[in-house]
Design a protein around this motif. Structure first.
Motif, mmCIF file in Angstrom:
data_model
loop_
_atom_site.group_PDB
_atom_site.id
_atom_site.type_symbol
_atom_site.label_atom_id
_atom_site.label_comp_id
_atom_site.label_asym_id
_atom_site.label_seq_id
_atom_site.Cartn_x
_atom_site.Cartn_y
_atom_site.Cartn_z
ATOM 1 N N ILE A 1 39.860 46.608 29.832
ATOM 2 C CA ILE A 1 38.465 46.963 30.110
ATOM 3 C C ILE A 1 37.575 46.522 28.950
ATOM 4 C CG2 ILE A 1 36.841 48.873 30.429
ATOM 5 C CD1 ILE A 1 39.043 50.357 31.938
ATOM 6 N N LYS A 2 38.053 46.750 27.732
ATOM 7 C CA LYS A 2 37.296 46.330 26.544
ATOM 8 C C LYS A 2 37.108 44.819 26.539
ATOM 9 C CE LYS A 2 37.375 46.432 21.489
ATOM 10 N NZ LYS A 2 38.138 46.848 20.278
ATOM 11 N N ALA A 3 38.162 44.084 26.903
ATOM 12 C CA ALA A 3 38.065 42.628 26.941
ATOM 13 C C ALA A 3 37.052 42.168 27.981
ATOM 14 C CB ALA A 3 39.438 42.029 27.236
ATOM 15 N N ARG B 1 42.629 42.864 37.270
ATOM 16 C CA ARG B 1 42.261 43.116 35.875
ATOM 17 C C ARG B 1 41.692 44.529 35.709
ATOM 18 N NH1 ARG B 1 40.572 38.913 32.727
ATOM 19 N NH2 ARG B 1 40.478 40.562 31.131
ATOM 20 N N GLY B 2 41.590 44.939 34.447
ATOM 21 C CA GLY B 2 40.979 46.228 34.118
ATOM 22 C C GLY B 2 41.866 47.426 34.323
ATOM 23 N N LYS B 3 43.191 47.225 34.189
ATOM 24 C CA LYS B 3 44.125 48.315 34.444
ATOM 25 C C LYS B 3 44.326 49.245 33.251
ATOM 26 C CE LYS B 3 46.885 46.097 38.070
ATOM 27 N NZ LYS B 3 48.252 45.663 38.476
ATOM 28 N N LYS C 1 39.647 46.621 38.649
ATOM 29 C CA LYS C 1 39.657 48.044 38.972
ATOM 30 C C LYS C 1 38.224 48.579 38.965
ATOM 31 C CE LYS C 1 43.005 50.357 39.151
ATOM 32 N NZ LYS C 1 43.833 50.797 40.312
ATOM 33 N N ALA C 2 37.955 49.492 39.886
ATOM 34 C CA ALA C 2 36.588 49.984 40.066
ATOM 35 C C ALA C 2 36.003 50.562 38.788
ATOM 36 C CB ALA C 2 36.562 51.027 41.180
ATOM 37 N N GLU C 3 36.820 51.261 38.017
ATOM 38 C CA GLU C 3 36.334 51.854 36.765
ATOM 39 C C GLU C 3 35.844 50.772 35.805
ATOM 40 O OE1 GLU C 3 38.168 54.314 32.906
ATOM 41 O OE2 GLU C 3 39.416 53.902 34.662
ATOM 42 N N ALA C 4 36.580 49.670 35.723
ATOM 43 C CA ALA C 4 36.204 48.580 34.827
ATOM 44 C C ALA C 4 34.930 47.889 35.300
ATOM 45 C CB ALA C 4 37.341 47.575 34.729
ATOM 46 N N ALA C 5 34.833 47.650 36.601
ATOM 47 C CA ALA C 5 33.641 47.007 37.147
ATOM 48 C C ALA C 5 32.405 47.878 36.935
ATOM 49 C CB ALA C 5 33.835 46.721 38.625
ATOM 50 N N LYS C 6 32.553 49.173 37.061
ATOM 51 C CA LYS C 6 31.448 50.099 36.821
ATOM 52 C C LYS C 6 30.996 50.035 35.364
ATOM 53 C CE LYS C 6 30.190 54.963 37.661
ATOM 54 N NZ LYS C 6 29.699 55.373 36.326
#
Length: 270
Positions: A167-169, A160-162, A191-196
């Protein structure tokens, strides 16, 4: 020979974990029995009794067959071995389909084990269930991102988070779950960006698995990280030892010594 002293001697509570956000990374591993729980206790802050046990130790293809009775049994065993770690009970598939069912099962967890929290998979659609549990004194670890209990309905394990929409979701999920009273959020396969972004958006701790190193803590399945589960190795798993190889080598030596009558020798005979 020196005696090993546990790193953590005091009881770790959810308040302890909450206070670690932004201060010190949180460590969590899975355990399913008293033996390994005792090994991990005093070392990690948290132990997750995960429904992953059905894949690692029952040989199933996914986690969906785990039952409340199984999870209760294994959590009781972990509780017998771990005295300081904060224990989290993984609610199995079908045990929280409605708020009433979730509360009935979560109350059973608190009655029959010493788990300090229950974990449920789902985003904002599970916020009402999280709220009911929290309002009735049950601490909840919310689980967003890749959700193993959805593997059949989603046709596999999907990261997820691609993109920005996803990411918004994920952010909406995290914020709604926090507002509903979740104590922690486990973020898997993101994805690391989304988790951050999720970690920075919430005031409660996040625990990552396959979500980069910006989360407030990390969790791994012990049989993955120690090289015992060999069916496959996810990209996010680091093997800290080759347990299966070491067991095989020890077994081969045992067989050889029994066959040659080298064991038991005088030292191991009454």
């Amino acid at each position: 020979m020196s005696i090993h002293t546990p790193r953590i001697e005091k009881k770790i509570t959810l308040s302890t974990i909450s206070a670690m956000k932004g201060v010190e990374p949180i460590t969590m591993v899975t355990a399913y029995d008293a033996l390994f729980a005792r090994l991990f206790d005093g070392e990690v802050e948290m132990i997750l009794v995960g429904d992953s046990l059905n894949m690692s130790f029952l040989g199933k293809e996914d986690t969906l067959s785990a039952t409340m009775d199984q999870m209760i049994y294994h959590t009781q065993a972990v509780g017998n071995g771990a005295k300081s770690a904060c224990i989290v009970f993984d609610m199995p598939f079908g045990s929280y389909t409605t708020a009433d069912i979730a509360l009935e099962n979560a109350v059973r967890v608190y009655h029959e084990t010493n788990a300090q929290a229950v974990k449920i998979e789902g985003g904002k659609e599970k916020a009402d269930i999280v709220r009911v549990l929290s309002e009735n004194g049950v601490a909840v670890v919310a689980h967003i991102g890749l959700m193993p209990q959805h593997v059949r309905s989603e046709g596999g394990y999907k990261v997820r988070g691609k993109d920005e929409d996803d990411i918004k979701a994920l952010l909406e999920d995290a914020l709604d779950l926090q507002a509903a009273g979740a104590a922690l959020i486990l973020v898997e396969g993101v994805k690391a960006e989304a988790a951050k972004a999720v970690t920075e958006a919430v005031q409660i701790p996040t625990i990552g698995i396959g979500a980069g190193n910006s989360t407030d803590g990390q969790v791994l399945v012990w049989s993955d990280m120690f090289g015992f589960f060999e069916a496959f190795k996810p990209k996010f798993v680091k093997r800290y030892c080759d347990g299966a190889k070491e067991v095989r080598e020890g077994l081969e030596q045992y067989i050889s010594e029994v066959k040659s009558r080298a064991f038991p020798d005088e030292e191991h005979t009454y």
